[in-house]
Design an enzyme around this catalytic site. Sequence first.
Site, PDB file in Angstrom:
ATOM      1  N   ASP A 183     -31.504 -45.682 -82.241  1.00 38.88           N
ATOM      2  CA  ASP A 183     -30.468 -45.177 -81.604  1.00 38.88           C
ATOM      3  C   ASP A 183     -29.207 -45.788 -81.771  1.00 38.88           C
ATOM      4  O   ASP A 183     -28.543 -46.543 -81.009  1.00 38.88           O
ATOM      5  CB  ASP A 183     -30.763 -45.585 -79.830  1.00 38.88           C
ATOM      6  CG  ASP A 183     -29.717 -44.726 -78.807  1.00 38.88           C
ATOM      7  OD1 ASP A 183     -29.024 -44.207 -79.331  1.00 38.88           O
ATOM      8  OD2 ASP A 183     -30.047 -44.726 -77.556  1.00 38.88           O
ATOM      9  N   HIS A 189     -27.117 -42.067 -78.784  1.00 38.46           N
ATOM     10  CA  HIS A 189     -26.718 -41.322 -77.209  1.00 38.46           C
ATOM     11  C   HIS A 189     -25.359 -41.405 -76.975  1.00 38.46           C
ATOM     12  O   HIS A 189     -24.700 -40.533 -76.048  1.00 38.46           O
ATOM     13  CB  HIS A 189     -27.795 -41.697 -76.127  1.00 38.46           C
ATOM     14  CG  HIS A 189     -27.320 -43.007 -75.545  1.00 38.46           C
ATOM     15  ND1 HIS A 189     -28.012 -44.094 -75.898  1.00 38.46           N
ATOM     16  CD2 HIS A 189     -26.662 -43.438 -74.418  1.00 38.46           C
ATOM     17  CE1 HIS A 189     -27.749 -45.127 -75.057  1.00 38.46           C
ATOM     18  NE2 HIS A 189     -26.783 -44.602 -74.200  1.00 38.46           N
ATOM     19  N   SER A 245     -23.894 -49.532 -73.539  1.00 41.15           N
ATOM     20  CA  SER A 245     -24.810 -48.907 -74.689  1.00 41.15           C
ATOM     21  C   SER A 245     -23.936 -48.879 -76.251  1.00 41.15           C
ATOM     22  O   SER A 245     -22.648 -48.632 -75.832  1.00 41.15           O
ATOM     23  CB  SER A 245     -24.923 -47.434 -74.351  1.00 41.15           C
ATOM     24  OG  SER A 245     -25.846 -47.264 -73.293  1.00 41.15           O
TER      25      SER A 245
HETATM   26  N1  ASP Z   1     -29.353 -46.836 -71.807  1.00 38.49           N
HETATM   27  C1  ASP Z   1     -28.552 -47.165 -70.908  1.00 38.49           C
HETATM   28  C2  ASP Z   1     -27.453 -46.007 -70.448  1.00 38.49           C
HETATM   29  O1  ASP Z   1     -27.454 -45.029 -71.062  1.00 38.49           O
HETATM   30  C3  ASP Z   1     -28.085 -48.509 -71.194  1.00 38.49           C
HETATM   31  C4  ASP Z   1     -28.255 -49.420 -70.103  1.00 38.49           C
HETATM   32  O2  ASP Z   1     -27.990 -48.978 -68.695  1.00 38.49           O
HETATM   33  O3  ASP Z   1     -28.755 -50.383 -70.080  1.00 38.49           O
HETATM   34  O4  ASP Z   1     -26.873 -46.177 -69.621  1.00 38.49           O
END
Ligand code: ASP
Length: 727
Positions: free
Chosen positions: A229, A93, A662
């Site tokens: 991911d 991502h 991330s």
């Molecule tokens: N998945 C989160 C993000 O994309 C990562 C996190 O905030 O722990 O911001």
Amino acid sequence: MFSKSQMIRIAVLLFSLLLGSLIKPLRADEGMWLPVLLKQLNEPRMQAMGLKLKAEDIYSINKSSLKDAVVQFGRGCTGEIVSNQGLLITNHHCGYGQIQQHSSLENDYLKKGFWAKSHQEELPNAGLTVTFIIRMEDVSKQIMEGFDTVLTEASREQLVASRSLDLVRQAIDGTHYEAVVRPMYQGNAYYLFVMEVFRDIRLVGAPPASVGNYGGDTDNWSWPRHTGDFSVFRIYAGKDNKPADYSKDNVPFKPRHFFPVNTSGLKENDFTMVYGFPGRTNEYLSSYAVEQIVKHDNPLKVSLRAKRLEVMKPSMDANREVFIKYASKYSSVSNYHKKWAGETKGLLAADAIGKKQQFEAEFIRRIGADARFKTFDALLPKIKALHDTLSRFQPEADLMTEGVLTVEVIKLAQNLKELIEMKGAVFAEKMKTEQAQGWIKLLSSFKKDYYAPIDRQIMKNMLEVYMRQSVVKALPENLKQIAGNTDAIHISAVVDYMFETSILDNPEVLLGAIAMADSTLPGRLQTDPLAQCALFYNDYYRRVPGKEVQRLQTALAGLGRQYIEAQRLVFTERPFYPDANFTLRLAYGKAEGYSPSATVHYPWYTDAEGILEKYAGGNPDYELDSILAVKIRSKDFGAYADKSGKLRTCFIASNHTTGGNSGSPVLNGKGELVGVNFDRNWEGTMSDIFYDINQVRNISVDIRYVLFLIDKVAGAGHLVREMKLVR
Ligand code: ASP
């Protein structure tokens, strides 16, 4: 029976026990610690938990240390170096925007994944940077000298800015480095960061989105998880190993340190640490602020985002080309849509407001009992008064920033403001300047990812909500005229009319006019209904709600700084870590599951079986990659299986992380890579505001799953051989 005085004594005892648990020394595992202070604050505790290194091995300016393999990836993520040729791993991502930019109907890398077979096939990414921290230094004394004399917030800010500039200049003089000064504890301390920023970063590989985003929105911000991911990039440098603009003559960067990759994995309760660039947390807010977030800000923002997502989704599902255009936009809207919903739920479940109120009561009691703290008397009442005013303006601002101003043509108009307001006569001259090149670039990338029917419907939705929920209901003159100056404006018809008569939603026409230096363009834009409406809202936001919110936030920031300083002085029994602010931090904890309720317990890791199980449920968010499916069904995991022959996919641990973490390396006690951090659990999304060690977990993809996907599914084993595997 108890006597009255006994009852009172018991009540007092119970109350103090309750307070004791409330303000008990912070469990040392909570927090995002500054690497320079580890020796002073955390080393013994970390070693007791299983760290085999010294603080000096984690951060040092005298020798290579773990920090030399941790980078800020782009502006909002983290990445880690895993080979001596600049190979870097981050999240899928985090690389999503780049993967999307390289994707088209013919080369659908989002769908099929992408793997470069040689260095020559690695894809450059204009604008993408990777930042190393060379050193950090406490410069509080230099920045804050003389600050005890009363300064206004504005003159304080000015002084900080000019002193920071001096320090930055001195720090980078004669080097190719960059530097910044960042406030800590809301401006009670300042740190200088000297950085090396690389600009030639190439995409090496990414799994298909069905793997990299397995579980989609359904699984985002939740556990258990089976998401691969990750994506892989490579840093290129000039022949002197220093940052250089993209050139085909650049060579892979030779890092000062890279992480060995551990293929034995963790055991339950093993020590872990996450090293990265956490974005924003607000752990020291007052109960008034938390109340505003829970009751007003989050619900409004969530509902506005839902209205955008509900427009994008059907168009994306119906047309692959539209899907590719909007994939990255959709995921950034949906990510925080879900995050804020979870955060609200978690804060309510944890009674964060009540706990903050109890903490404030204790704060008031302590300052009342100690003459030294007399000056803190007025702090909380002042904060409350500002929040009372802010709660009137914040929704008006949010209806703009999360609503009307998210319409793509409205954003575009702001970026083309000068062009729109230009006099026809100077147009030809302007077309020869660099600014015109900038407009062409902007319009070309706008065109690549724009689909006007989506934008048109979003504008209708946003204006409708705005007219219903705003107290002010600001309307541009031209919109009133189009609507025939009636009170009952029919938004849908007005927006249709604007889009049908406008050229702003047609980048092709705009680019053509600029290419031909057509001097009628500014004139046409000046009577363009959509362009005028767009400029009105941008201007209105800046002048009214935006300005007011900014003023109140500045005042609150000043009080927040004093409040946090007061907390540090009053609660000396607990250590305080500075809120996250995109600077390098280390969090530590252990691999452990959690119980969201009395009857449910989640184990700390998942394995590949779960991928098939979720897929069987029929939810389209669980799309199954065909090669992966064959490997899982035949248990063909090669050297990446655990002792019992299973392939571990993800795990959770009690490391305090946030957005920006991330892609961060998850390390074992020896500083070897065991996973890549990518998310938090549903109950833990509140941790940016209120941390509860029993509920908050960071989620990582097991590095063995990453290696398996690269080697056995993508057939890019040469990349695994480039790494240093240890057991
Ligand atoms: N998945 C989160 C993000 O994309 C990562 C996190 O905030 O722990 O911001």
